[in-house]
Scaffold this motif. Structure first.
Motif, mmCIF file in Angstrom:
data_model
loop_
_atom_site.group_PDB
_atom_site.id
_atom_site.type_symbol
_atom_site.label_atom_id
_atom_site.label_comp_id
_atom_site.label_asym_id
_atom_site.label_seq_id
_atom_site.Cartn_x
_atom_site.Cartn_y
_atom_site.Cartn_z
ATOM 1 N N ALA A 26 -36.690 -17.744 0.677
ATOM 2 C CA ALA A 26 -36.064 -17.610 -0.611
ATOM 3 C C ALA A 26 -34.816 -18.685 -0.508
ATOM 4 N N ALA A 27 -34.392 -19.020 0.632
ATOM 5 C CA ALA A 27 -33.241 -20.013 0.441
ATOM 6 C C ALA A 27 -33.767 -21.402 -0.153
ATOM 7 N N ARG A 28 -35.072 -21.840 0.336
ATOM 8 C CA ARG A 28 -35.625 -23.010 -0.066
ATOM 9 C C ARG A 28 -35.800 -23.026 -1.633
ATOM 10 N N LEU A 29 -36.213 -21.556 -2.050
ATOM 11 C CA LEU A 29 -36.398 -21.519 -3.457
ATOM 12 C C LEU A 29 -35.283 -21.775 -4.137
ATOM 13 N N VAL A 30 -33.826 -21.220 -3.735
ATOM 14 C CA VAL A 30 -32.689 -21.835 -4.433
ATOM 15 C C VAL A 30 -32.395 -22.997 -4.449
ATOM 16 N N GLU A 31 -32.838 -23.609 -3.290
ATOM 17 C CA GLU A 31 -32.692 -25.138 -3.165
ATOM 18 C C GLU A 31 -33.439 -26.061 -4.159
ATOM 19 N N GLN A 32 -34.574 -25.380 -4.347
ATOM 20 C CA GLN A 32 -35.768 -25.876 -5.241
ATOM 21 C C GLN A 32 -35.284 -26.235 -6.617
ATOM 22 N N VAL A 33 -34.256 -25.419 -6.851
ATOM 23 C CA VAL A 33 -33.644 -25.556 -8.420
ATOM 24 C C VAL A 33 -33.173 -26.939 -8.737
ATOM 25 N N THR A 34 -32.329 -27.408 -7.783
ATOM 26 C CA THR A 34 -31.672 -28.515 -7.948
ATOM 27 C C THR A 34 -32.476 -29.895 -7.148
ATOM 28 N N GLY A 35 -33.374 -29.520 -6.184
ATOM 29 C CA GLY A 35 -33.963 -30.464 -5.385
ATOM 30 C C GLY A 35 -35.091 -30.957 -5.860
ATOM 31 N N ARG A 36 -35.695 -32.060 -5.134
ATOM 32 C CA ARG A 36 -36.774 -32.870 -5.455
ATOM 33 C C ARG A 36 -38.131 -31.927 -5.047
ATOM 34 N N VAL A 37 -39.116 -31.942 -5.872
ATOM 35 C CA VAL A 37 -40.468 -31.320 -5.634
ATOM 36 C C VAL A 37 -41.230 -32.452 -5.149
ATOM 37 N N ARG A 38 -41.468 -32.470 -3.950
ATOM 38 C CA ARG A 38 -42.061 -33.453 -3.044
ATOM 39 C C ARG A 38 -43.555 -33.161 -2.991
ATOM 40 N N VAL A 94 -46.309 -21.030 3.667
ATOM 41 C CA VAL A 94 -46.375 -21.801 2.362
ATOM 42 C C VAL A 94 -45.617 -23.020 2.650
ATOM 43 N N ILE A 95 -46.245 -24.121 2.065
ATOM 44 C CA ILE A 95 -45.574 -25.479 2.173
ATOM 45 C C ILE A 95 -44.543 -25.471 1.239
ATOM 46 N N ALA A 96 -43.147 -25.453 1.586
ATOM 47 C CA ALA A 96 -41.983 -25.536 0.667
ATOM 48 C C ALA A 96 -41.954 -26.877 0.105
ATOM 49 N N ASN A 97 -41.573 -26.952 -1.185
ATOM 50 C CA ASN A 97 -41.541 -28.039 -2.064
ATOM 51 C C ASN A 97 -40.134 -28.843 -1.594
ATOM 52 N N VAL A 98 -39.300 -28.640 -0.877
ATOM 53 C CA VAL A 98 -38.069 -29.336 -0.882
ATOM 54 C C VAL A 98 -38.035 -29.647 0.736
ATOM 55 N N THR A 99 -39.051 -29.271 1.652
ATOM 56 C CA THR A 99 -38.983 -29.465 3.027
ATOM 57 C C THR A 99 -40.218 -30.097 3.538
ATOM 58 N N VAL A 100 -41.224 -29.832 2.694
ATOM 59 C CA VAL A 100 -42.623 -30.243 3.116
ATOM 60 C C VAL A 100 -42.949 -29.697 4.363
ATOM 61 N N SER A 101 -42.497 -28.423 4.595
ATOM 62 C CA SER A 101 -42.851 -27.654 5.996
ATOM 63 C C SER A 101 -43.391 -26.454 5.892
ATOM 64 N N PRO A 102 -44.221 -25.877 6.688
ATOM 65 C CA PRO A 102 -44.868 -24.370 6.772
ATOM 66 C C PRO A 102 -43.838 -23.385 6.997
ATOM 67 N N LEU A 103 -43.593 -22.603 5.966
ATOM 68 C CA LEU A 103 -42.466 -21.625 6.139
ATOM 69 C C LEU A 103 -43.279 -20.207 6.243
ATOM 70 N N THR A 104 -42.654 -19.249 6.958
ATOM 71 C CA THR A 104 -43.445 -17.807 6.986
ATOM 72 C C THR A 104 -42.226 -16.734 6.870
ATOM 73 N N ASP A 105 -40.894 -17.072 7.445
ATOM 74 C CA ASP A 105 -39.614 -16.159 7.297
ATOM 75 C C ASP A 105 -39.206 -15.982 5.964
ATOM 76 N N PRO A 106 -39.282 -14.771 5.482
ATOM 77 C CA PRO A 106 -38.919 -14.469 4.001
ATOM 78 C C PRO A 106 -37.553 -14.799 3.711
ATOM 79 N N GLU A 107 -36.787 -14.845 4.451
ATOM 80 C CA GLU A 107 -35.275 -15.249 3.999
ATOM 81 C C GLU A 107 -35.141 -16.687 4.084
ATOM 82 N N GLU A 108 -35.798 -17.333 5.017
ATOM 83 C CA GLU A 108 -35.836 -18.869 4.771
ATOM 84 C C GLU A 108 -36.526 -19.277 3.409
#
Length: 312
Positions: free
Chosen positions: A246-258, A230-244
């Motif tokens: 989840a952490a980026r989804l938390v960040e996304q609530v207050t962060g920019r949708v890039r 998945v290309i994360a909204n907040v990092t614009v990078s491909p993620l596959t680790d479930p815990e990472e």
């Protein structure tokens, strides 16, 4: 050259969404039924019959949009489609990131519906109604909008919430600061600066309480590695680790949708076609404005699904 699936965010909802899929395919009906049961609410009836103002409520719109996207995916899977065989990446706009992760198997359908209901309620409750605001700024570069937000803030929160591309940015924060930023943007030469009819200042630091609620909720659900990155909204990078993830989804609530950068990332990493799976065609329009070399296709009707299955 490869393919990516994208999933729409809030604003793509409409009364009647998903009804043609439910009428045509038992797999789609099963998705809507499972979401209704997970939420203990006849959400599908609201989706198909309205009223529109109730469907637009964040706590309803978020799981409803996910349900339409997953209904389309399940119909395709019944025809033998497997995401990992045909698609290189998934991404979603804000709540659409949850749809992308559900499609890729990170979350179950029921868990995704419940997470989005929690997310919608938490985002609504984070700031008293009327104290926050959002505005769309059309025709200014991101750096100019950042300067406008900094000038308007005066100690309050005012930041870019969405970089949607095509000269479209959305700012979010305290109402007085956002109104001042919109005024300054117009003075600086923005084509338009429009206050948005939203109920909370999404993707701003004011959403901190909602981020903490999502941290708790995500810690409690089963998380699997996605079938494709998945290309994360907040990092614009491909993620596959479930815990990472989840952490980026938390960040996304207050962060920019890039989103502009996400589409540019696809273009620079071998993707030639973006299929927008779900309600509406917002992301398809944005992709065409950001990178004309990308083939952007909306997939939300039975005929669309048939065409995609033939093309893949």
């Amino acid at each position: 050259m490869s393919i990516a699936f994208t999933f729409p965010g809030q604003g793509s909802q409409a009364v009647g969404m998903g009804r043609d899929l439910a009428e045509a395919f038992p797999e789609a009906r099963a998705v809507f039924q499972e979401v209704d049961e997970a939420l203990n609410q006849p959400l599908s009836k609201l989706m198909w019959e309205g009223p529109e103002d109730e469907l637009t409520l964040t706590a309803n719109a978020q799981p409803a949009l996910m349900a339409v996207s997953l209904a389309a995916i399940r119909v395709m899977e019944k025809e033998g489609f497997r995401l990992q065989d045909k698609v290189a990446y998934v991404a979603g706009h804000s709540l659409g990131e949850y749809s992308a992760l559900a499609a890729a198997g990170t979350f179950s359908l029921s868990d995704t519906a419940r997470l989005l209901r929690i997310r919608g309620n938490a985002m609504q409750a984070a700031v008293p109604v009327g104290e926050g605001a959002m505005a769309a700024i059309i025709g200014l570069e991101a750096a100019d909008v950042e300067e406008v937000c900094a000038s308007a803030a005066k100690g309050a929160i005012c930041q870019i919430a969405n970089d949607n591309g095509g000269g479209q940015l959305v700012i979010s924060g305290a109402r007085s600061a956002v109104e001042e930023a919109a005024r300054l943007a117009s003075e600086r030469g923005a084509k338009r600066a429009i206050m948005l009819p939203v109920s909370a200042p999404f993707h701003s630091a004011l959403m901190g309480p909602a981020a903490e609620r999502m941290r708790e909720a995500l810690a409690e659900v089963q998380k699997n590695a996605p079938a494709v990155p998945v290309i994360a909204n907040v990092t614009v990078s491909p993620l596959t680790d479930p815990e990472e993830i989840a952490a980026r989804l938390v960040e996304q609530v207050t962060g920019r949708v890039r989103w502009r950068e996400t589409v540019e990332w696809f273009g620079g990493n071998g993707v030639h076609t973006l299929y927008e799976v779900g309600s509406g065609k917002v992301l398809t329009g944005l992709a065409r404005r950001i990178n004309r070399d990308l083939n952007a296709v909306a997939v939300n009707t039975p005929a669309d699904i048939e065409a995609v299955l033939k093309a893949l």
